[in-house]
Scaffold this active site. Structure first.
Site, PDB file in Angstrom:
ATOM      1  N   GLU A 133       0.719  -1.329  -0.061  1.00 54.22           N
ATOM      2  CA  GLU A 133      -0.036   0.134  -0.046  1.00 54.22           C
ATOM      3  C   GLU A 133       0.709   1.302   0.044  1.00 54.22           C
ATOM      4  O   GLU A 133       2.011   1.259   0.318  1.00 54.22           O
ATOM      5  CB  GLU A 133      -0.796   0.020   1.441  1.00 54.22           C
ATOM      6  CG  GLU A 133      -1.932  -1.070   1.433  1.00 54.22           C
ATOM      7  CD  GLU A 133      -2.798  -1.214   2.650  1.00 54.22           C
ATOM      8  OE1 GLU A 133      -3.755  -1.388   2.315  1.00 54.22           O
ATOM      9  OE2 GLU A 133      -2.172  -0.778   3.715  1.00 54.22           O
ATOM     10  N   ASP A 192      -4.730  -8.354   5.775  1.00 53.93           N
ATOM     11  CA  ASP A 192      -5.974  -9.094   5.348  1.00 53.93           C
ATOM     12  C   ASP A 192      -5.662 -10.673   5.078  1.00 53.93           C
ATOM     13  O   ASP A 192      -6.364 -11.540   5.303  1.00 53.93           O
ATOM     14  CB  ASP A 192      -6.551  -8.458   3.978  1.00 53.93           C
ATOM     15  CG  ASP A 192      -7.312  -7.339   3.903  1.00 53.93           C
ATOM     16  OD1 ASP A 192      -8.046  -7.059   4.917  1.00 53.93           O
ATOM     17  OD2 ASP A 192      -7.037  -6.539   3.088  1.00 53.93           O
TER      18      ASP A 192
END
Length: 399
Positions: free
Chosen positions: A168, A184
């Site tokens: 990210e 996740d």
């Protein structure tokens, strides 16, 4: 620099669900506006312009032709993707092909390193190995084009069987802010190197780290179902939602915390000061710089740092919630009544703990990882930033 949980920020917002996959602003996109809170912006101007990015395939298991790269996210309020020539293009329904999915893949060079240019945007860098990912452009609730992201923890997702992972980032006039994420799931080993005012690397695994993490999670009965063959380990929060992880796993620990701090104080220190709390009337209530309180959380609240442990961007309740969330996941809240605990030797030491996060941290070379939403408490997250960046290197490392 103060630990990020002590600043005025909300680390991660859960992505909206649509058709079993995520469609929204990638999580890191909410970080950058707050990451420099209280700091001078004198060097921000130096960050203007496209950032050189190098992609290195040291996986040892897949050649460059088998690696597919995607840079997707948000710019100027629109959902966008990076094209191979370094421009940002809005996603569009017309991008979906005959099979119903887009092909936003950026090919790697036939051999050696791949050079890209990253303009200002926030988002994710996805890599898939062996097969291309199936991104789909849909219409959101406001009638705008929106991208349906892979959800590797959902069995019905078209990308479930594909080996893939992501990092990210936010790149804007304030600098570059990036992390590897296991919030996740954990699948593909990768590292990020950011150069500029400093030379920083994060996310690198120790030798054999991936296999060791898979083996460690498999050893714990409640966590073993989270391991999907040799493809990925699903984070326990998503496992809970899928019915493969006990919804009351943390209940005994949570109950003991509530019982223990009915009779004595627990202290939480943030940049706003030290908050002193006790359980009163079934709520853990803190006095100090401000009065904040929390109802007893559920296991899901602990794993997602959400619900009764949600962290609003208010500078008081939010930072206290983040510290409590980390203490629950690391199982340090009973052993240390003064939080945050900063000695990693004390983390994940009880039988009832977030063994997934513990295994991921043990697998990394520097002990840093994003195993849960507020793993940045006390600076144990695989996160780096630079207000004057000169280059970013994403390296796929050995399996």
């Amino acid at each position: 620099m103060a630990p990020r949980h002590q600043r005025n920020l909300t680390r991660r917002k859960m992505l909206f669900a649509l058709g079993g996959a995520a469609v929204a602003v990638p999580a890191i996109a909410s970080v950058a506006p707050y990451a420099l809170a209280g700091q001078s912006g004198g060097s921000a101007a130096a960050a203007n312009g496209a950032l050189p990015v190098t992609v290195v395939n040291n996986s040892g298991s897949f050649d460059n032709g088998s690696v597919h790269l995607y840079v997707v996210g948000n710019a100027d309020g629109k959902q966008v993707r990076l094209t191979p020539d370094g421009t940002v293009a809005p996603v569009a329904l017309s991008d979906n092909g005959a099979d119903g999915f887009t092909d936003y893949a950026i090919p790697l060079a036939s051999s050696g390193e791949t050079k890209l240019s990253l303009p200002y945007m926030s988002g994710r860098v996805y890599v898939s190995l062996g097969q291309k990912l199936k991104f789909k452009v849909v219409t959101d609730g406001n009638g705008n084009a929106a991208l349906q992201y892979p959800a590797g923890w959902v069995t019905s997702d078209p990308n479930y069987g594909i080996l893939h992972d992501c990092a990210e980032f936010t790149h804007n006039a304030s600098g570059m802010f990036c992390n590897t994420t296991m919030v996740d799931m954990f699948s593909v080993p990768m590292s990020l190197r950011l150069t500029g005012e400093k030379d920083q690397t994060t996310g690198a695994l120790r030798d054999g780290g991936r296999a060791a993490a898979f083996a460690a999670v498999k050893k714990v009965e409640e966590f073993a179902p989270l391991v999907v063959d040799d493809t990925r380990i699903i984070a326990p929060g998503h496992g809970l939602d899928a019915g493969i992880f006990p919804k009351d796993y943390f209940a005994p620990y949570i109950d003991e915390v509530w019982s223990t701090y009915t009779g004595k104080d627990v202290k939480v220190t943030t940049n706003a000061g030290t908050f002193t709390g006790r359980v009163r009337g079934e709520r853990l209530t803190f006095d100090g710089p401000a009065s904040v309180s929390f109802a007893k959380p559920s296991t899901r609240d602990v794993l997602f740092c959400d619900g009764n442990l949600a962290a609003p961007n208010d500078g008081t309740t939010g930072p206290v919630a983040a510290v409590l969330g980390a203490a629950f996941n690391r199982s340090t809240l009973l052993s240390n009544p003064s939080q945050p605990t900063t000695d990693p030797a004390a983390f994940y030491q009880t039988a009832l703990t977030n063994h997934y996060a513990g295994a991921i941290h043990a697998a990394t070379a520097d002990g840093k990882a994003y195993g849960f939403a507020f793993d940045d408490v006390a600076d144990f997250a695989s996160y780096i930033q630079d207000t004057n960046p000169s280059a970013l290197t994403l390296t796929l490392t050995a399996f």
